[in-house]
Design an enzyme around this catalytic site. Structure first.
Site, PDB file in Angstrom:
ATOM      1  CB  THR A 177     -29.455 -96.557 -38.953  1.00 49.12           C
ATOM      2  OG1 THR A 177     -29.143 -97.930 -37.560  1.00 49.12           O
ATOM      3  CG2 THR A 177     -27.908 -96.217 -38.485  1.00 49.12           C
ATOM      4  N   GLY A 178     -32.638 -96.977 -39.007  1.00 54.20           N
ATOM      5  CA  GLY A 178     -33.511 -98.010 -38.655  1.00 54.20           C
ATOM      6  C   GLY A 178     -34.482 -98.033 -38.348  1.00 54.20           C
ATOM      7  CB  SER A 179     -35.332 -95.406 -35.670  1.00 54.09           C
ATOM      8  OG  SER A 179     -34.417 -94.422 -36.676  1.00 54.09           O
TER       9      SER A 179
ATOM     10  N   GLY B 202     -40.489-101.042 -36.570  1.00 56.48           N
ATOM     11  CA  GLY B 202     -40.419-102.284 -35.697  1.00 56.48           C
ATOM     12  C   GLY B 202     -38.946-101.585 -34.456  1.00 56.48           C
TER      13      GLY B 202
ATOM     14  N   GLY C 101     -35.803-100.594 -33.855  1.00 56.37           N
ATOM     15  CA  GLY C 101     -35.314 -98.637 -34.055  1.00 56.37           C
ATOM     16  C   GLY C 101     -36.845 -97.664 -33.837  1.00 56.37           C
TER      17      GLY C 101
ATOM     18  CE1 TYR D 125     -30.906-110.797 -39.003  1.00 53.50           C
ATOM     19  CE2 TYR D 125     -31.121-112.320 -38.098  1.00 53.50           C
ATOM     20  CZ  TYR D 125     -31.404-111.025 -38.074  1.00 53.50           C
ATOM     21  OH  TYR D 125     -31.335-110.660 -36.793  1.00 53.50           O
TER      22      TYR D 125
HETATM   23  N1  LIG Z   1     -37.184-108.762 -34.755  1.00 49.89           N
HETATM   24  C1  LIG Z   1     -36.695-109.615 -33.553  1.00 49.89           C
HETATM   25  O1  LIG Z   1     -36.930-110.379 -33.063  1.00 49.89           O
HETATM   26  C2  LIG Z   1     -35.322-108.892 -33.662  1.00 49.89           C
HETATM   27  C3  LIG Z   1     -34.218-110.214 -33.182  1.00 49.89           C
HETATM   28  C4  LIG Z   1     -32.937-109.910 -32.930  1.00 49.89           C
HETATM   29  C5  LIG Z   1     -32.350-109.331 -33.676  1.00 49.89           C
HETATM   30  N2  LIG Z   1     -32.942-108.480 -34.610  1.00 49.89           N
HETATM   31  C6  LIG Z   1     -32.024-106.989 -35.374  1.00 49.89           C
HETATM   32  O2  LIG Z   1     -33.387-105.515 -35.200  1.00 49.89           O
HETATM   33  C7  LIG Z   1     -32.767-104.149 -35.765  1.00 49.89           C
HETATM   34  C8  LIG Z   1     -34.433-104.237 -36.014  1.00 49.89           C
HETATM   35  O3  LIG Z   1     -35.134-105.461 -36.684  1.00 49.89           O
HETATM   36  P1  LIG Z   1     -36.458-104.989 -37.061  1.00 49.89           P
HETATM   37  O4  LIG Z   1     -37.503-106.543 -36.362  1.00 49.89           O
HETATM   38  O5  LIG Z   1     -37.460-103.935 -35.557  1.00 49.89           O
HETATM   39  O6  LIG Z   1     -37.266-105.348 -38.021  1.00 49.89           O
HETATM   40  P2  LIG Z   1     -37.561-104.605 -39.364  1.00 49.89           P
HETATM   41  O7  LIG Z   1     -39.272-103.535 -38.040  1.00 49.89           O
HETATM   42  O8  LIG Z   1     -37.516-104.764 -40.987  1.00 49.89           O
HETATM   43  O9  LIG Z   1     -37.337-102.874 -39.507  1.00 49.89           O
HETATM   44  C9  LIG Z   1     -35.838-102.841 -39.759  1.00 49.89           C
HETATM   45  C10 LIG Z   1     -34.957-101.885 -40.168  1.00 49.89           C
HETATM   46  O10 LIG Z   1     -33.790-101.425 -40.700  1.00 49.89           O
HETATM   47  C11 LIG Z   1     -34.455 -99.853 -42.145  1.00 49.89           C
HETATM   48  N3  LIG Z   1     -32.773-100.739 -43.377  1.00 49.89           N
HETATM   49  C12 LIG Z   1     -32.776-101.928 -43.546  1.00 49.89           C
HETATM   50  N4  LIG Z   1     -32.003-102.696 -44.363  1.00 49.89           N
HETATM   51  C13 LIG Z   1     -31.462-101.532 -44.847  1.00 49.89           C
HETATM   52  C14 LIG Z   1     -30.864-100.641 -45.675  1.00 49.89           C
HETATM   53  N5  LIG Z   1     -30.073-101.220 -45.988  1.00 49.89           N
HETATM   54  N6  LIG Z   1     -29.934 -99.579 -44.890  1.00 49.89           N
HETATM   55  C15 LIG Z   1     -31.108 -98.550 -44.293  1.00 49.89           C
HETATM   56  N7  LIG Z   1     -32.180 -98.874 -44.017  1.00 49.89           N
HETATM   57  C16 LIG Z   1     -32.570 -99.952 -43.467  1.00 49.89           C
HETATM   58  C17 LIG Z   1     -35.665-100.186 -42.414  1.00 49.89           C
HETATM   59  O11 LIG Z   1     -35.920 -99.285 -42.523  1.00 49.89           O
HETATM   60  P3  LIG Z   1     -36.728 -99.005 -44.557  1.00 49.89           P
HETATM   61  O12 LIG Z   1     -36.811-100.322 -44.727  1.00 49.89           O
HETATM   62  O13 LIG Z   1     -37.491 -97.717 -43.951  1.00 49.89           O
HETATM   63  O14 LIG Z   1     -35.392 -98.525 -45.041  1.00 49.89           O
HETATM   64  C18 LIG Z   1     -36.205-100.655 -40.610  1.00 49.89           C
HETATM   65  O15 LIG Z   1     -36.417 -99.773 -40.514  1.00 49.89           O
HETATM   66  C19 LIG Z   1     -32.191-105.436 -37.180  1.00 49.89           C
HETATM   67  O16 LIG Z   1     -30.876-105.239 -37.710  1.00 49.89           O
HETATM   68  C20 LIG Z   1     -32.259-107.140 -36.763  1.00 49.89           C
HETATM   69  O17 LIG Z   1     -31.234-107.900 -37.513  1.00 49.89           O
HETATM   70  C21 LIG Z   1     -34.472-108.227 -34.223  1.00 49.89           C
END
Ligand SMILES: NC(=O)c1ccc[n+]([C@@H]2O[C@H](COP(=O)([O-])OP(=O)(O)OC[C@H]3O[C@@H](n4cnc5c(N)ncnc54)[C@H](OP(=O)(O)O)[C@@H]3O)[C@@H](O)[C@H]2O)c1
Length: 266
Positions: free
Chosen positions: A13-15, A18, A20, A155
């Site tokens: 999910t969310g691929s 970032g 995903g 968060y």
């Molecule tokens: N980056 C970090 O440093 C970090 C650290 C710890 C944990 N995380 C976790 O890792 C995950 C990914 O983070 P990221 O940094 O890669 O974020 P990102 O680049 O903003 O990507 C987020 C992804 O989630 C999807 N998404 C967001 N809200 C959604 C919803 N309501 N329904 C369906 N899809 C949804 C987005 O898809 P669309 O926008 O296309 O819908 C996108 O594919 C998150 O859960 C975050 O909490 C990230």
């Protein structure tokens, strides 16, 4: 090393972006048929096209996981191409709000988007994994689950819930052949973080080149033993390991990929 993943099917999910996206690309490289997911069809399709153009197999599922209808649509599309063996619950959002700015509505929305979203997919996909006697559920958690900071309180709390539910699920799945684990990233350099760091660098006095900015920012915002932010591919590698049969004996675990940011806790 053969990860023994060829022929498996995974929904990440969310691929569409970032972490995903990185996990989808690496799983596809290992011979996994991936379902690329996001709310934005064009972004998800672009990732699927990248996979197909390098010889991999990819489908697309579109939907907002913050409500049941969206989750139904995503599960339907994901299952249309065959059973899902691996579920990576990665979709989520983090808005940079403080205690003063995060209203109860913000807290509730964060819980829907970051926690219940994953529960919805577990409820729709795990029963079939159980019937087939093999499966993987991987939550993307994070260091803020166990060492929260003052900012983004809503968060931080959703990450803690993800860690907690993953362990409960592991207990529930005892003896089923389906495992449940967490990958807990530190601060990982996705596009949004790079833009943010570059914007605030002048005011923070972090330097002018990207190398200077990253080094100084990594010290100021989450000092760790490696001295930099993580890379999406480093999280993807942990996902690939936990998804693989090499991790058959790993369940209820948290695999931290954070350069040593978090200490002395699970
Ligand atoms: N980056 C970090 O440093 C970090 C650290 C710890 C944990 N995380 C976790 O890792 C995950 C990914 O983070 P990221 O940094 O890669 O974020 P990102 O680049 O903003 O990507 C987020 C992804 O989630 C999807 N998404 C967001 N809200 C959604 C919803 N309501 N329904 C369906 N899809 C949804 C987005 O898809 P669309 O926008 O296309 O819908 C996108 O594919 C998150 O859960 C975050 O909490 C990230």
């Amino acid at each position: 090393m053969d990860m023994r993943l060829t022929g498996k099917r995974a929904l990440i999910t969310g691929s569409s972006a970032g972490l995903g996206q990185a996990a989808a690309l690496m799983l596809a490289d290992e011979g996994v048929e991936v379902v690329v997911h996001g709310r934005d069809e064009a972004r998800a399709t672009a990732v699927a096209e990248t996979i197909r153009s390098s010889g991999g197999r990819a489908d697309v599922a579109v939907g907002d996981l913050a409500d049941d209808e969206g989750a139904d649509a995503v599960a339907r599309e994901a299952l249309a191409g065959g059973p899902v063996d691996i579920l990576v619950n990665n979709a989520g959002a983090y808005d940079h709000l403080s205690w003063a700015d995060a209203t109860p509505e913000v807290w509730a929305r964060a819980y829907e988007t970051n926690v219940i979203s994953g529960v919805r997919m577990i409820q729709r996909l795990v029963p079939q994994m159980r019937e087939r006697g093999w499966g993987r559920v991987i939550q993307i958690g994070g260091g803020l689950a166990t060492q929260p900071i003052a900012a983004l309180p809503h968060y931080n709390a959703t990450l803690a819930a993800r860690h907690n539910l993953a362990v409960s699920l592991a207990r529930e799945l005892k003896g089923s052949g389906v495992t449940s684990n967490v990958v807990a990233p530190g601060a990982i350099l996705v596009d949004a973080l790079k833009e943010l760091l570059t914007t605030v660098a002048p005011a923070q006095g972090w330097g002018t080149t990207w190398e200077e900015i990253e080094h100084a920012a990594a010290e100021d915002w989450g000092s760790n033993d490696i001295g930099r932010f993580g890379r999406p591919e480093e999280i993807a590698a942990a996902v690939v390991y936990l998804a693989s049969p090499h991790a058959d004996y790993v369940s209820g675990a948290t695999l931290r990929v954070d350069g040593g940011t978090i200490r002395n806790v699970q």
